[in-house]
Structure formats: C-alpha cells, structure tokens
Design a protein around this motif. Structure first.
Motif, PDB file in Angstrom:
ATOM      1  N   UNK A 160       0.801  -1.665  -0.185  1.00 39.16           N
ATOM      2  CA  UNK A 160       0.225   0.037  -0.531  1.00 39.16           C
ATOM      3  C   UNK A 160       0.741   0.952   0.284  1.00 39.16           C
ATOM      4  N   UNK A 161       1.721   0.888   0.734  1.00 32.51           N
ATOM      5  CA  UNK A 161       2.841   2.165   0.575  1.00 32.51           C
ATOM      6  C   UNK A 161       3.150   2.614  -0.618  1.00 32.51           C
ATOM      7  N   UNK A 162       4.237   1.559  -1.540  1.00 32.52           N
ATOM      8  CA  UNK A 162       3.953   1.812  -2.664  1.00 32.52           C
ATOM      9  C   UNK A 162       3.785   1.971  -2.950  1.00 32.52           C
ATOM     10  N   UNK A 163       2.486   2.138  -3.616  1.00 31.46           N
ATOM     11  CA  UNK A 163       1.290   1.975  -4.514  1.00 31.46           C
ATOM     12  C   UNK A 163       0.413   3.684  -3.595  1.00 31.46           C
ATOM     13  N   UNK A 164       0.641   4.335  -3.105  1.00 29.17           N
ATOM     14  CA  UNK A 164       0.280   5.475  -2.627  1.00 29.17           C
ATOM     15  C   UNK A 164       1.654   6.173  -3.271  1.00 29.17           C
ATOM     16  N   UNK A 165       2.820   6.188  -2.475  1.00 35.17           N
ATOM     17  CA  UNK A 165       3.862   6.530  -3.922  1.00 35.17           C
ATOM     18  C   UNK A 165       3.516   6.636  -5.493  1.00 35.17           C
ATOM     19  N   UNK A 166       3.561   5.379  -6.175  1.00 39.74           N
ATOM     20  CA  UNK A 166       2.755   6.011  -7.362  1.00 39.74           C
ATOM     21  C   UNK A 166       2.551   6.802  -7.665  1.00 39.74           C
ATOM     22  N   UNK A 167       1.177   7.012  -6.906  1.00 45.77           N
ATOM     23  CA  UNK A 167      -0.155   7.429  -7.657  1.00 45.77           C
ATOM     24  C   UNK A 167       0.096   9.158  -6.929  1.00 45.77           C
ATOM     25  N   UNK A 168       0.972   8.914  -6.128  1.00 46.92           N
ATOM     26  CA  UNK A 168       1.307  10.542  -5.855  1.00 46.92           C
ATOM     27  C   UNK A 168       2.129  10.964  -7.219  1.00 46.92           C
ATOM     28  N   UNK A 169       3.404  10.422  -7.271  1.00 45.43           N
ATOM     29  CA  UNK A 169       4.201  10.628  -8.544  1.00 45.43           C
ATOM     30  C   UNK A 169       3.568  10.936  -9.817  1.00 45.43           C
ATOM     31  N   UNK A 170       2.538  10.306  -9.421  1.00 51.40           N
ATOM     32  CA  UNK A 170       1.699  10.025 -10.897  1.00 51.40           C
ATOM     33  C   UNK A 170       0.447  11.956 -10.729  1.00 51.40           C
ATOM     34  N   UNK A 171       0.209  12.121  -9.464  1.00 51.68           N
ATOM     35  CA  UNK A 171      -0.785  13.406  -9.719  1.00 51.68           C
ATOM     36  C   UNK A 171       0.227  14.398  -9.767  1.00 51.68           C
ATOM     37  N   UNK A 172       1.773  14.376  -9.574  1.00 49.93           N
ATOM     38  CA  UNK A 172       2.618  15.378  -9.715  1.00 49.93           C
ATOM     39  C   UNK A 172       3.179  15.747 -11.463  1.00 49.93           C
ATOM     40  N   UNK A 173       3.117  13.559 -11.802  1.00 52.04           N
ATOM     41  CA  UNK A 173       3.612  13.915 -12.869  1.00 52.04           C
ATOM     42  C   UNK A 173       2.354  14.611 -13.994  1.00 52.04           C
TER      43      UNK A 173
END
Length: 152
Positions: free
Chosen positions: A7-20
C-alpha cells in the motif's frame, strides 16, 4: 512483502502520478507531443521501479540467491533514466532548417517527471513537491518570457 509495504508503494506511485500529471497538464495545454497521460505514466513508472527496490533486495537476499546476485538500488534509478531517455528522444524532432529543433522542452519535462517519480519512490515528498512547482514555473512562466524575447 507485506500488505502495508504494498500500500505504501501504491500511494507513492499515485503521488508521483499526480505530480507528473501537473506537469503534463501544462504540456497538454500547449498541445505538446507528450501531455497529461504520458507524464503521469512516466512519473508513476519511475516511482514503481524505485519503490520496488526494497522488495527486490529482500527477495534476492534469500539463501538461494545470496551467492549469485548482489542488489544495487542505484541500478534501478539508472534503468529509469535510460528508459525515459529513450522515450524522450522520440519527442525531439529536427526541422528542415539547420537551427530548427522542437521537442527539447517536452523531452526535458519527461526526464523531470521521471526524476520526480524517483524522489517520490524513495519517499522524498518535499523534494518532489518543490521540483514539481519549479517545473511548472519554468514551463508556464518562462515560456511567456521566452516568447517575449523572440525576435519578431
């Protein structure tokens, strides 16, 4: 790898996708080759690859791999940059005139999106947010300044 780590990795991916995606929106508004979805996917992929670093290291530390492999997380980052460099190179076009080149800013923004994804992938949110803001300033504000400086 446990559910909490997943879940931590998924949240990081989601955050990165928002910033990108924020960078991609600016590119999309300018009708550039790589827009919202491309920037989101590249930032997310970078966060995924780097975010999996701990899991990969943990997996290959098992007894059966210990003598065969050594895990180097920096190689994951190198792989991200190499992949994004390949995609970014595809956005650069040379015109018929010697001095006419387009797509360099788009290629650069893709590399920055990947770098933001790497930062998020290792949990460096403050740096990722700061760089995202800086990118938006460069892309939006300095674009207007550059247009005013162009010869008529």
């Amino acid at each position: 790898m446990g559910l909490e780590q997943d879940l931590s990795i998924l949240l990081r991916i989601a955050a990165a996708m928002v910033f990108g995606g924020l960078i991609g929106i600016e590119r999309e508004m300018g009708k550039h080759a790589a827009g919202l979805r491309t920037h989101m996917l590249i930032a997310g992929a970078a966060a995924l690859i780097v975010g999996l670093g701990d899991s990969i290291a943990e997996h290959f530390q098992q007894e059966r791999y210990r003598d065969l492999l050594q895990v180097d997380p920096v190689r994951l980052i190198e792989a991200v940059i190499a992949c994004v460099g390949f995609v970014a190179a595809g956005t650069i076009l040379r015109g018929t005139r010697d001095d006419q080149v387009s797509g360099l800013t788009t290629a650069s923004s893709l590399i920055m999106s990947a770098s933001i994804g790497i930062a998020v992938g290792i949990g460096e949110y403050v740096i990722a947010i700061g760089v995202c803001i800086l990118c938006l300033i460069v892309l939006a504000v300095f674009s207007r300044i550059a247009k005013k400086l162009e010869p008529s």
